[in-house]
Structure formats: structure tokens, C-alpha cells
Scaffold this motif. Structure first.
Motif, PDB file in Angstrom:
ATOM      1  N   UNK A  60      -2.618  -4.534 -86.965  1.00 35.96           N
ATOM      2  CA  UNK A  60      -3.467  -5.260 -86.021  1.00 35.96           C
ATOM      3  C   UNK A  60      -2.626  -5.900 -84.940  1.00 35.96           C
ATOM      4  N   UNK A  61      -3.010  -5.771 -83.699  1.00 30.11           N
ATOM      5  CA  UNK A  61      -2.230  -6.400 -82.621  1.00 30.11           C
ATOM      6  C   UNK A  61      -3.120  -6.832 -81.449  1.00 30.11           C
ATOM      7  N   UNK A 110      -2.697 -10.400 -79.896  1.00 31.34           N
ATOM      8  CA  UNK A 110      -1.473 -10.508 -79.094  1.00 31.34           C
ATOM      9  C   UNK A 110      -1.770 -10.114 -77.658  1.00 31.34           C
ATOM     10  N   UNK A 138       1.031 -17.688 -84.538  1.00 33.50           N
ATOM     11  CA  UNK A 138       2.092 -17.363 -85.485  1.00 33.50           C
ATOM     12  C   UNK A 138       3.448 -17.574 -84.818  1.00 33.50           C
ATOM     13  N   UNK A 168       6.411 -15.434 -79.728  1.00 35.88           N
ATOM     14  CA  UNK A 168       6.994 -16.380 -78.769  1.00 35.88           C
ATOM     15  C   UNK A 168       6.466 -16.126 -77.361  1.00 35.88           C
ATOM     16  N   UNK A 214       5.289 -20.773 -88.734  1.00 29.84           N
ATOM     17  CA  UNK A 214       6.704 -20.622 -89.065  1.00 29.84           C
ATOM     18  C   UNK A 214       6.952 -19.440 -89.990  1.00 29.84           C
ATOM     19  N   UNK A 215       6.026 -18.475 -90.001  1.00 32.33           N
ATOM     20  CA  UNK A 215       6.305 -17.274 -90.769  1.00 32.33           C
ATOM     21  C   UNK A 215       5.657 -17.260 -92.138  1.00 32.33           C
ATOM     22  N   UNK A 262      -0.988   5.621 -79.639  1.00 30.41           N
ATOM     23  CA  UNK A 262      -1.252   4.321 -80.278  1.00 30.41           C
ATOM     24  C   UNK A 262      -1.478   3.254 -79.215  1.00 30.41           C
ATOM     25  N   UNK A 295       5.074   0.134 -99.667  1.00 30.56           N
ATOM     26  CA  UNK A 295       5.310  -0.734 -98.508  1.00 30.56           C
ATOM     27  C   UNK A 295       4.316  -1.895 -98.516  1.00 30.56           C
ATOM     28  N   UNK A 337       9.224 -18.268 -93.552  1.00 27.85           N
ATOM     29  CA  UNK A 337      10.373 -17.386 -93.360  1.00 27.85           C
ATOM     30  C   UNK A 337      11.170 -17.679 -92.103  1.00 27.85           C
ATOM     31  N   UNK A 338      10.605 -18.380 -91.136  1.00 20.83           N
ATOM     32  CA  UNK A 338      11.345 -18.579 -89.890  1.00 20.83           C
ATOM     33  C   UNK A 338      12.342 -19.723 -89.966  1.00 20.83           C
ATOM     34  N   UNK A 374       9.379  -3.714 -91.408  1.00 22.68           N
ATOM     35  CA  UNK A 374       9.369  -2.583 -92.334  1.00 22.68           C
ATOM     36  C   UNK A 374       8.004  -2.416 -93.006  1.00 22.68           C
ATOM     37  N   UNK A 375       6.969  -2.891 -92.312  1.00 24.17           N
ATOM     38  CA  UNK A 375       5.623  -2.744 -92.853  1.00 24.17           C
ATOM     39  C   UNK A 375       5.090  -1.342 -92.517  1.00 24.17           C
ATOM     40  N   UNK A 420       8.144  -8.512 -92.403  1.00 27.14           N
ATOM     41  CA  UNK A 420       6.795  -7.961 -92.515  1.00 27.14           C
ATOM     42  C   UNK A 420       6.142  -7.865 -91.136  1.00 27.14           C
ATOM     43  N   UNK A 421       4.925  -7.359 -91.107  1.00 32.48           N
ATOM     44  CA  UNK A 421       4.267  -6.928 -89.875  1.00 32.48           C
ATOM     45  C   UNK A 421       4.340  -7.952 -88.747  1.00 32.48           C
ATOM     46  N   UNK A 422       4.957  -7.510 -87.627  1.00 34.59           N
ATOM     47  CA  UNK A 422       5.060  -8.373 -86.449  1.00 34.59           C
ATOM     48  C   UNK A 422       3.907  -8.103 -85.495  1.00 34.59           C
ATOM     49  N   UNK A 423       3.014  -7.210 -85.881  1.00 38.18           N
ATOM     50  CA  UNK A 423       1.819  -6.917 -85.105  1.00 38.18           C
ATOM     51  C   UNK A 423       2.139  -6.343 -83.728  1.00 38.18           C
ATOM     52  N   UNK A 424       3.020  -5.357 -83.733  1.00 36.65           N
ATOM     53  CA  UNK A 424       3.271  -4.555 -82.524  1.00 36.65           C
ATOM     54  C   UNK A 424       3.291  -3.096 -82.958  1.00 36.65           C
ATOM     55  N   UNK A 425       2.365  -2.752 -83.829  1.00 35.87           N
ATOM     56  CA  UNK A 425       2.352  -1.451 -84.492  1.00 35.87           C
ATOM     57  C   UNK A 425       2.178  -0.291 -83.516  1.00 35.87           C
ATOM     58  N   UNK A 426       1.623  -0.581 -82.345  1.00 37.08           N
ATOM     59  CA  UNK A 426       1.414   0.496 -81.373  1.00 37.08           C
ATOM     60  C   UNK A 426       2.741   0.950 -80.783  1.00 37.08           C
ATOM     61  N   UNK A 451      12.006  -7.792 -83.758  1.00 43.56           N
ATOM     62  CA  UNK A 451      12.070  -9.001 -82.948  1.00 43.56           C
ATOM     63  C   UNK A 451      13.539  -9.351 -82.822  1.00 43.56           C
ATOM     64  N   UNK A 476      13.934 -14.121 -79.379  1.00 44.82           N
ATOM     65  CA  UNK A 476      12.539 -14.480 -79.110  1.00 44.82           C
ATOM     66  C   UNK A 476      11.697 -13.295 -78.678  1.00 44.82           C
ATOM     67  N   UNK A 504      10.256  -9.220 -78.403  1.00 42.77           N
ATOM     68  CA  UNK A 504       9.973  -8.008 -79.154  1.00 42.77           C
ATOM     69  C   UNK A 504      10.676  -6.849 -78.460  1.00 42.77           C
ATOM     70  N   UNK A 515      10.569  -2.879 -78.452  1.00 42.25           N
ATOM     71  CA  UNK A 515       9.576  -1.912 -78.928  1.00 42.25           C
ATOM     72  C   UNK A 515      10.105  -0.489 -78.888  1.00 42.25           C
TER      73      UNK A 515
END
Lengths: 406, 542, 189
Positions: free
Chosen positions: A88-89, A92, A123, A127, A158-159, A242, A323, C100-101, C116-117, C155-161, C167, C170, C172, C174
């Protein structure tokens, strides 16, 4: 022919600025909303059949109406921008390309629920979106849109994926670990800092200005009988193009995949995750379903956050499950026993299967453990985890069995 | 008041009562870990799930308030199956430590597994490993692998003591209870976490590896450590004298009393029993340093009391004595006309109240002594002894060589008294100086009552036999009274209590039955409730 | 690989992002300079605290501030921040070990967090990770010996496209390839 509502401003240069937003008729819905009574606003959103676009798909107007009428203290509006569902993005994109749409949505919603203070939980990894949104908020303050009875506080995470769960988010907002809260009481009764709180997803709130501008009937008409409007589908995995695609919620999964250029890799579809990592997988012959809340629910899965991950024939389903199993074990907050213990255990079992040491009983054990844990936890995180645990094994069992010793 | 049905039985309860409590009143046990009536609701363990009609899925009982017309089922197949699942989840990563774990026999993983689990284990992968045998302060030791993360201990430190030392760190199945690194679990209530830990994750360092709990007998009593009178259970090891280093009293546990201490006890009180089985216990009477038979010592003491004028006799009693003991002493003194009887000797280091249970007065029966009419201040007796006016000084329990009085004054006083007698439980500086010493039974060896500082009269019960020739004070005083020409000695503490109730109006309405196991108030003393825990008091804004 | 500084974000099997439990009980990570905010920073702390109905809400933002200022969050930092919030240090430690941050040990000057998701995995995230591990001479979860880069699998940073992606500090990065990774590394001082 398809209506573009949420992504309407994305292609405009500097679409994230107030000037560009105003030039595109931005904040006219807010002006109109200020002439409407809060109860009328709530009613309009109810009639629009807008359903939550973060994952749960709860009717938005109904959620707003849960705020106790007799409450005289503060009411908080909390925006869930803790996007984290694998695949999901969309949020963003909204934060980066149309932050003012969210602000306008917040203003109208705040008026509807009589909130004077809103928190936007972004999240920690986001940034760039945070900077974009912060700049937009500053513009809105400078222009007198914010600060006239509605304040906005931006709060970075913070993750932790669990902070995308509405009460986990509230705990994190309160400065604690992101442990979801036991319900009852529900957030609309007792939420952030003990006060009635509405938590809405970014995209859900971005639907509000168009609903007020063009009317509930229009929005409802864009979708299905039980869910109005369009939504942004995040397409990734083995697709040729995508990206994020907006469509009516009545679109089918097959049509969506075509929109995204069709299957890449071998070009032959094996399975699709229709609603983010926590959605049960659909096989290649199950893709003629409408991508709305009820359509996918009836198909035994969910639209969730509308994160669509396409898998072609070359994808190893056991590997894909590992995964995700690793993801759930890592993100389990640890508060309640069934999720804490079984996510780790299942990760170990799936890993062992992948390494070639799977036993004959492992698959049935995983299925049994997942089914036993479902419905027993504090929040729906585990119910999400068992989506893949159960569906990947049940629908692709032979692939797993091939890895298990006889 | 909502009326609901649980397992077919109807009950009416106060609004706000949760289903675990409502069921308890019907004698129905709903298994649970994280719920504790003295702490906030956590809803984490998921074991207390029950079926409620008109609710599609099983619901946790701890967080469900009884509602009018609610119909609850705790024994459906679905509930039983859910319990089996939850038990399995709890045991996935639990180490098989039972053979070396102190909790064995009172462990709620064992108990609930036998009641609600009984499945075949199928976890064959490596369990998560965490720190074991980590001391958390002087009294508590942590085994993080055994911990089921019910969070009771964390909530205790937050809500009861308000000290917040414990937390649950990290997340997922690597979650771990612990202290802030470098800190200690140092509050004076630390060991209560051992009581509330359902498993062997938090155990008592003092009790570690001492004796298996199934060898212990339990007797209810009252802590003698201060004037609060926290209710306790005394756990004694009678059948395995070769365990626990031969100690008879293995440990003390708090006993619930809503009017006094709720579920809690301070560490000072909890560990204050070591004097009972100390080698320094006085077992036999002594004269001039030599063990003598009890009758001989009694004879000597009686002679001292009889052969001197009452004005030349001083008795320093002790507020460690029970109401029965003190009343018998009063009768003895009255019979002989001895007026110089007092109980108050200042402590070597003055103590203070803490912000919860512990009282500055480290004696259990000051109020009782007061109510029975014993003079408070013993300083005049000391002064008279120093002035040479006393021929007999009888000291009960106090160690005058280590009290708040100047050592020189005490030495001078003792030097000028002809006959110094000491009766007490343990040898101390005083007993070594006294030519005549008679042993007294310790508090765990006696029946009786204490009166706490708020006027609550509560029962002690004998958990073990007195050592050697030691007698309960009321018994000793009764025999002396008889030998001085008084009435025949009473054979039970209760008979002395009846005499007390007949004589002292404050005790008039009380009997051992009315006192029961929760205690009863002196006449005129208002009823009490346990104090509010410091962790719950609203913090004033800075 | 030798001399690489293991940090709290360990290899995936140890739950990336969290300290090895054995180390959290040893108070040995004192920072050399005293941990203190400047007067301006303290004013900012108070301002942040004032934004929330309960000042505790500002804890996560202030911990971010502390990490930005002091490089990572040591136990001393936790105790300091606890003081600013009148919280028991154990409760601040709970928060720091949960998310985690927050780094509990010094990290590299740059952090490369490779997703690595699922979608990234399908797009070859493991190859990217292995490439970076080889280039940097460390395993995921570790920091390079020169202190330049900490490498993580996240885990998923939500830039899967735009998978596979990472990252880097600061921003991304891609559509990663080995070549792109090398260019990125070159620019990291």
C-alpha cells in the motif's frame, strides 16, 4: 470515462501548494461546509456510503455519529497516516501531492464531529511526506484556514506497523508503546487522552471535500450499492506498470490488473493479494470480483487498504508466506498472548519448511494454530496475519507439501 | 443492581462488577492470569474468555461489566476449546523448568493446564531464550523465559507503589519484563510482585530452593512488624525438617483484608520472621547463666515478686505482647499491687511512617496496651531504678542495651537493681545481662489478638509449637498469678480474651467468633479501609 | 566483517530494531559528553509538551530530537528524557525498545534501510541486500568499520511501486539496481 476524484490534482505543477490547490477550487467545499450544521455534515457523509479506506472499511458517517451527543469536553480528530500495510502506498501520494486536500477534509470533519484539535500521525519513515504536509499546514495557518477554531498537531511515529491500528496509534500518540487498547471503551467514547476521538485514514478524509462539494448522491453513485465513491488502488508485484490507480470501487480485480499493464514476469497470473498483505490471497480464477468492501468480503478476503500485489507463476508461494510470516512476527506488539506467541512460532515453522525440514504435520499445525488464534486477540492484527497463513497454505497446499518430508 | 445468569445460576451484583467477580460469588472459577482485583484491567492473557448470549464471539470476562439480563456460559465446548488454545499459546515458549522452579505446586500454568489444557504439545522448534535468574533487588529474582507477560508486576509498580521500576521492553515474542538497566527494584513492597506473579518468573530470593510448597501448611495470623497489623498467612514446613535449613517458618504471605492491607504487605514485615527460628531463640530458662527447669525459674521469679514490696518492683512490658498477654499481666500486677508497669521504650533509631502501609510504630499492639490500661512511658521506671528505688526489674522482650535510652543510664539502672529478670523470645543484650531468664513463645507459636493503631482487633493463630520450655506470655503470667495466690491459670488464650472483654469496656462486644478472620473494631473506633496505594493518588501538577 | 559494530538493529532472525536482551541489562553505554539539551532545545521540549493534552504525548517527538542531537539514544539519554517528562526511566526504555527508528547504540553516519517485505522481495530485495553487504563488508544489522554506513533490512516502507527500494537517511531511493546502489554508496561520506 472513469471519474478521477482523489488524484485530480496530482498532475498539476506544485500541486502540494496552497496556491495550486486554491486554483483548483480547493477549500470551496470547506466554505460550503461552514454553512452546514454538523449533524447535516454527518448525515451527508453517511448517505455517501463512504467507507473507511485504511483497512477496516467501516462506514465513516456512522463512525462519526458515535461521538456521545451529551459530551461537553474536547473531541479529537486523529488522522491515521501511519501507512504500513504491505503493498500500500496511496496515502504517501496524497500527503506528497495533495496535502491540502487532507487539510480541507480535516476541517470539514472537525466541524462535523465538533473537534477543535486534530492530530496527524505520520509514520516516522515518511520524512518527505512529513515535510510536504508540514509546509502545507503552515500555509493553512498563515492563510487563516487553521487556527480559527481548529488546531492541527503533526506527530511523527517511530517505526511500528501496529501504530496503524487505530488504538495502537492512540497509545503511541499518548507517548507510549503502540499497544492497542482493549475495547470497550471504543475510541469514539474514550480515545486519545481519554476523550472521544475519531480516527480516520488519510484517503478517507480526502474524500470528504468532494462529497460536500458535489453531494452524497453523486459520491454514492460512483460506487456500488453498499460503498460509494472511488478509491486509489496501489498496484505492485508482478505487474508491468506498478503505481497507484484510481477507480470506482466497483472495478473488478481483473480490470485493475489490466489497468496496471497486465501480469509481468512469466505473464501468467498465479495469485493476487487484493487488499494489502493481510488479505487472503486469490487465485488466478478468482479475479472477477468487485474491489469494494463487500465484494471482497463475500469472496472470502478483504479490500483492506487496497494494496494489490500480483504474483505470476514464477513466484514461490511458500517464500512469499515466509516473507509475510517474518513481517507479522516482527511487528506483533506482544501485548496479548495468542498473537505474540503464535506469530513467532509460525514464522519458525514456515522458515523450517522453506529450509527443507518441514514435517508432515506442520501445515495442519499452522492452519490449526491460525484458526484457533483468530478472534481471540485484543486487536485485528492477528486476524490480518492469519489471512495469508491460512489462504496461502489452503490454496497452494501442494507447493508447500512438496517442501515437507513425507 | 444488574441481575444476570451464569451457568444457569442467577445473581444480582453491584453495577460495574466484572464477570470474573460475579462468577466468583457463585463459586464459579473463570481461569485468568492478567486480571487482578487490586490492579487495572489489562485484558492481555485472553484466558478468561466466556460465551455471552447474543455476542457472536467469546468475550473476555475481566473487561465485561455485568449487565441486567446477561446470560453467561463458562463451560461451553467453545469456551473450553478456546481455553485449550490459550493454554497452548502460553506454553509455546515456556521453558520446562518445573523440576527446578519454586513455583511448582502453586503455578497457574500447571494448574490451568491440568484443568483446561491437556493437549498434546506440538511445538518442536527452538523456544525463545531470555535472561534467567536475574536478581531484581534484594528480594526478587526474575526468570524472563518463564514470564507469561501478564504485566501484573508492571501494573503493581505503577499503580500500587507508584515507583514504576518495571517495564515490558521490546515487542513480539521477544518482549521481556525488566528493570531500567542499572536500577534496582528497591521499594519496600517489592516482593508483592512475587505473590501476584502467576508463574515462576518472579520468585522470592529468600525462599529460593528452600522447600517445595506442597510440604507447607498454612495458618492465618497477623504480622507483628508494626502497628498496621497486616493480615498474613504463615507457611510452615513441618514434615521436611531437612529442607529450608531446618527453618520451621518457610515464608509469610499477605492475606487479603479490605479493611487493613488489601492484598499487600511491606518487605520489612514479609521478611520479619527470621527471628522465630533463629539460633538465638531462648529455649530454656536460665539462672546465673545455667539452664534450669522451668518450674525452678518460675519459683525464683515468683519469689522475687512475693518477697519484695510492690513499690520496689518495676515491670517493663512490651507492645509486642498480645491483648491476652497484656491483660494477664495487668491481672498479675493488680493482684500483687504492683503499679509500676509500663510498655513504652523508645527505639534506638526512630522510624517514620511510609506513604502506604508501614507505620513508624514498629510494635503490633501499642493500641491494645493503651486500651488495656498499661502505662505508656517506661522512663519513670528507669529513673526509679537509677535512683536505687527498685529491687526487682522485670523486662519483657525489650533490649534495653539497644534502645533510645542512654546506654549509661541503662547500665546504671541495671547495676542498682537487685534482681533483674528477662522474659523474651530471643537472646539479646538484655538477656545476657539478666541473671534470671525465662523463654517466651514467639508470635507464630501463640494464639491471641493484636489491636492495630486504628483500633482493629485481629487474631493471631499458633502455626507451630513453642520451642523448648517457652510459654505463651499469657500462660506464663497466669501461672505466676496462680503461684502468687491468684485464681487457677486459664488454659487457652480465648479464655483470657473473655476475661478481657468482661473487664475493659472497649473490648466488651468482641469475641473470637466476632473477630473471625477479618478482625473487629474496638468500641467507639470507626470502621477502617485499607489506605489508598501511593500509585493511585492523583499527582498534584508541578 | 571483523570489527564491525553490531547495533541494536540486528539480523532479521533477532527481530531487526531491538536490542539483544542480554545487553539491555548492562549499563555500559554512557555517552562521553553529558547528555543535556540547550536552552533553546528545552524551550522546544516545553512547546512540544504543551501541544498535547497530556505532556507525555510529546515523548516520541522529543526522543527523535534527542536522537538527532546525540546521535543515538543511550541509557543516559533515556534517563535524561525521563526527567523532562517526570516519567520512570523504565517507561522511556519501554518506548525506546519498542520502536525501530530509535537506535540504542551508535549508528553509522548514514543508515541504509532496505525493504525486504513482499513486493520488494518479488523484485529482488535479497539481491540488493547481498550486494550492499558485499560492498560494505558487513551483514545486515551491522555498521561498517569506518562508521560510515549502517545497513538494515526493514519491513514495508510503502513504496512498493518502485521496488526494490531502500530508505537512505531521510530519502527514499527507488527502483534499485546494483549500479544504483554503488552510485548511492559513492555519495555517502
Amino acid at each position: 470515462m472513469a471519474e478521477i476524484v482523489l488524484m485530480r490534482n496530482f498532475d498539476r505543477p506544485d500541486s502540494h501548494t496552497l496556491t495550486a490547490y486554491r486554483n483548483a477550487s480547493g477549500y470551496t467545499a470547506w466554505t460550503k461546509a461552514q454553512t452546514m450544521e454538523p449533524a447535516v455534515l454527518v448525515d451527508e457523509v453517511k448517505k455517501s456510503n463512504l467507507r473507511g479506506l485504511g483497512g477496516a472499511g467501516f462506514p465513516t458517517g456512522m463512525k462519526w455519529s458515535f461521538i456521545p451527543k451529551a459530551h461537553t469536553g474536547p473531541v479529537y480528530l486523529v488522522v491515521n497516516a501511519d501507512e504500513g500495510e504491505p503493498g500500500t502506498f496511496k496515502d504517501r501520494y496524497l500527503l506528497e501531492h495533495d496535502p491540502h486536500a487532507l487539510i480541507e477534509g480535516m476541517l470539514i470533519t472537525a466541524r462535523a464531529i465538533r473537534s477543535t484539535l486534530g492530530f496527524v500521525y505520520i509514520r516516522g519513515e515518511y520524512v518527505q511526506p512529513w515535510r510536504r504536509f508540514s509546509a502545507a499546514v503552515k500555509e493553512a495557518y498563515d492563510a487563516g484556514l487553521l487556527g480559527q477554531g481548529f488546531e492541527v498537531v503533526i506527530h511523527r511515529g517511530a517505526g511500528a506497523y501496529i501504530c496503524g491500528e487505530e488504538t495502537g496509534l492512540l497509545s503511541s500518540l499518548e507517548g507510549k508503546k503502540g499497544w492497542p487498547k482493549i475495547k470497550p471503551p471504543f475510541p469514539a467514547i474514550k480515545g486519545a487522552f481519554g476523550q472521544p476521538t475519531i480516527v480516520n485514514n488519510v484517503e478517507t478524509l480526502c474524500c470528504v471535500p468532494p462529497i460536500i462539494q458535489h453531494g452524497a448522491a453523486w459520491f454514492a453513485g460512483l460506487g456500488t450499492k453498499t460503498q460509494g465513491g472511488t478509491r486509489m488502488y496501489s498496484m505492485s508485484g508482478r505487474v508491468k506498470k506498478p503505481g497507484v490507480y484510481e477507480a470506482s470501487v466497483s472495478i473488478t480485480l481483473r480490470q485493475l490488473i489490466e489497468k496496471a499493464g497486465g501480469v509481468s514476469g512469466t505473464g501468467r497470473l498465479k495469485g493476487v493479494v487484493p487488499g494489502g498483505g493481510s488479505a487472503a490471497i486469490l487465485t488466478a480464477d478468482e479475479i472477477d470480483v468487485t474491489m469494494d468492501v463487500d465484494g471482497l468480503k463475500n469472496a472470502g478476503t478483504m479490500v483492506g487498504s487496497a494494496g494489490v500485489i500480483v504474483m505470476d507463476e514464477s513466484v514461490s508461494i511458500p517464500e512469499a508466506l515466509f516473507v509475510l510470516a517474518r513481517f507479522y512476527a516482527h511487528e506483533s506488539c506482544g501485548q496479548c498472548t495468542p498473537c505474540r506467541e503464535s506469530t513467532g512460532w509460525i514464522e519458525k515453522m514456515v522458515h523450517r519448511i522453506l529450509e527443507g525440514h518441514g514435517r508432515k504435520d506442520d501445515l495442519d499445525t499452522i492452519l490449526d494454530v491460525a484458526k484457533r488464534g483468530g478472534g481471540t486477540t485484543i486487536c485485528a492484527f492477528y486476524d490480518g496475519a492469519i489471512g495469508p497463513y491460512i489462504s496461502y497454505i489452503e490454496k497452494f497446499r501442494s507447493e508447500f507439501e512438496a517442501l515437507c518430508r513425507a | 443492581m444488574p441481575k444476570l445468569t451464569i451457568d444457569g445460576k442467577e445473581i444480582e451484583v453491584e453495577a460495574g462488577t466484572n464477570l470474573i467477580e460475579a462468577a466468583r460469588r457463585l463459586g464459579i472459577d473463570i481461569p485468568h492470569y492478567c486480571y487482578h482485583p487490586g490492579l487495572s484491567i489489562a485484558g492481555q492473557c485472553r484466558l478468561c474468555m466466556v460465551d455471552i448470549e447474543k455476542t457472536p464471539r467469546p468475550t473476555i470476562a475481566c473487561n465485561t461489566a455485568a449487565a441486567d439480563g446477561m446470560v453467561v456460559h463458562t463451560q461451553t465446548d467453545r469456551v473450553k476449546d478456546t481455553r485449550r488454545s490459550i493454554m497452548e499459546f502460553h506454553l509455546i515458549n515456556h521453558p520446562l523448568d518445573c523440576p527446578v522452579c519454586d513455583q511448582a505446586g502453586e503455578c497457574f500454568l500447571q494448574i490451568y493446564y491440568m484443568q483446561h489444557g491437556l493437549y498434546d504439545p506440538r511445538m518442536v522448534d527452538e523456544k525463545v531464550h531470555k535472561p534467567k535468574a536475574v536478581p531484581l533487588g534484594p528480594h526478587v529474582i526474575l526468570d524472563a523465559e518463564r514470564c507469561i507477560l501478564c504485566s501484573r508486576c508492571v501494573r503493581f509498580c505503577d499503580e500500587i507503589t507508584g515507583t514504576g521500576e518495571l517495564g515490558i521492553f521490546s515487542r513480539g515474542d521477544h518482549s521481556e519484563i525488566g528493570l531500567f538497566p542499572g536500577q534496582d527494584l528497591e521499594n519496600n513492597y517489592s516482593a508483592n510482585v512475587v505473590d501476584i506473579c502467576p508463574v515462576g518468573a518472579l520468585t522470592d530470593r529468600d525462599f529460593r530452593f528452600q522447600v517445595r510448597v506442597w510440604y507447607l501448611d498454612t495458618t492465618p495470623s497477623i504480622c507483628p512488624g508494626c502497628a498496621r497489623g497486616c493480615n498474613i498467612d504463615v507457611h510452615v514446613n513441618r514434615t521436611r525438617p531437612h529442607h529450608a535449613g531446618g527453618r520451621r517458618v518457610a515464608r509469610l504471605k499477605p492475606r487479603f483484608n479490605a479493611a487493613v492491607n488489601a492484598w499487600w504487605i511491606c518487605d520489612l514485615g514479609r521478611y520479619g520472621f527470621d527471628r522465630v527460628d533463629d539460633p538465638e531463640r531462648i529455649r530454656f530458662a536460665r539462672h546465673e547463666g545455667v539452664d534450669v527447669l522451668r518450674d525452678e525459674a518460675l519459683g525464683l521469679l515468683v519469689a522475687a515478686l512475693r518477697d519484695h514490696a510492690p513499690e520496689e518492683i518495676g515491670i517493663i512490658a512490651s507492645p509486642d505482647l498480645s491483648n491476652e498477654d497484656l491483660f494477664a499481666l495487668r491481672r498479675l500486677a493488680e493482684h500483687r499491687g504492683i503499679r509500676q508497669v509500663a510498655y513504652g521504650v523508645p527505639p534506638a533509631t526512630p522510624a517514620a511512617d511510609d506513604d502506604f502501609l508501614l507505620r513508624a510504630d514498629r510494635h503490633p499492639n501499642t493500641r491494645g496496651a493503651e486500651a488495656i490500661g498499661i502505662e505508656a512511658d517506661a522512663a519513670p521506671i528507669l529513673a526509679r531504678a537509677r535512683a536505687g528505688g527498685l529491687k526487682v526489674l522485670w523486662v519483657i522482650q525489650h533490649d534495653l542495651t539497644a534502645c533510645g535510652w542512654l546506654a549509661g543510664d541503662v547500665a546504671e539502672a541495671l547495676g542498682r537493681v537487685g534482681t533483674v529478670v528477662f522474659t523474651g523470645t530471643n537472646d539479646n543484650g538484655m538477656s545476657t545481662l539478666s541473671p534470671l531468664v525465662l523463654p517466651l513463645a514467639a508470635w507464630v507459636e501463640r494464639d491471641g489478638t493484636f489491636t492495630n493503631f486504628l483500633g482493629r482487633v485481629q487474631r493471631l493463630r499458633a502455626a507451630v509449637e513453642p520451642l523448648g520450655d517457652a510459654l505463651a506470655p499469657w500462660d506464663l503470667f497466669g501461672r505466676i498469678l496462680y503461684m502468687l495466690g491468684g485464681p487457677a491459670p486459664l488454659g487457652r488464650a480465648e479464655l483470657w480474651f473473655r476475661e478481657l472483654a468482661k473487664t475493659v469496656p472497649a473490648f466488651a462486644s468482641l469475641t473470637y467468633q466476632s473477630i473471625g478472620s477479618e478482625g473487629a473494631m474496638l468500641a467507639g473506633a470507626p470502621p477502617t479501609t485499607a489506605p489508598e496505594p501511593p500509585g493511585r493518588r492523583v499527582k498534584t501538577p508541578a | 566483517m571483523s570489527g564491525a559494530t553490531p547495533i541494536s538493529n540486528g539480523p532479521p532472525a533477532a527481530r531487526a530494531g531491538h536490542a539483544d536482551p542480554a545487553t539491555t541489562n548492562r549499563a555500559e553505554h554512557a555517552a562521553p559528553a553529558p547528555i543535556k539539551f540547550s536552552a533553546e532545545q528545552l524551550a522546544e521540549v516545553r512547546r512540544l509538551q504543551g501541544l498535547y493534552p497530556d505532556k507525555r504525548g510529546a515523548l516520541l517527538p522529543v526522543l527523535h530530537m534527542a536522537q538527532d542531537t546525540f546521535g543515538y539514544i543511550s541509557l543516559e539519554t533515556e534517563a535524561y528524557v525521563a526527567g523532562l517528562f517526570e516519567l520512570p526511566p523504565a517507561h522511556v526504555h519501554e518506548v525506546v525498545t519498542f520502536y525501530t527508528l530509535y537506535f540504542q547504540q551508535p549508528k553509522g553516519r548514514h543508515v541504509i534501510a532496505v525493504c525486504h517485505n513482499l513486493s520488494c522481495h518479488l523484485a529482488g530485495a535479497q539481491d540488493i541486500l547481498r550486494h550492499l553487504e558485499t560492498r560494505l563488508g558487513i551483514r545486515r544489522g551491522e555498521t561498517s568499520e569506518d562508521g560510515r554506513v549502517t545497513l538494515q533490512a526493514v519491513e514495508c516502507l510503502c513504496a512498493c511501486e518502485a521496488a526494490p527500494m531502500a530508505q537512505v537517511d531521510e530519502r527514499y531511493e527507488l527502483n534499485l539496481t546494483s549500479e544504483k546502489c554503488d552510485r548511492i554508496l559513492q555519495d555517502l561520506r
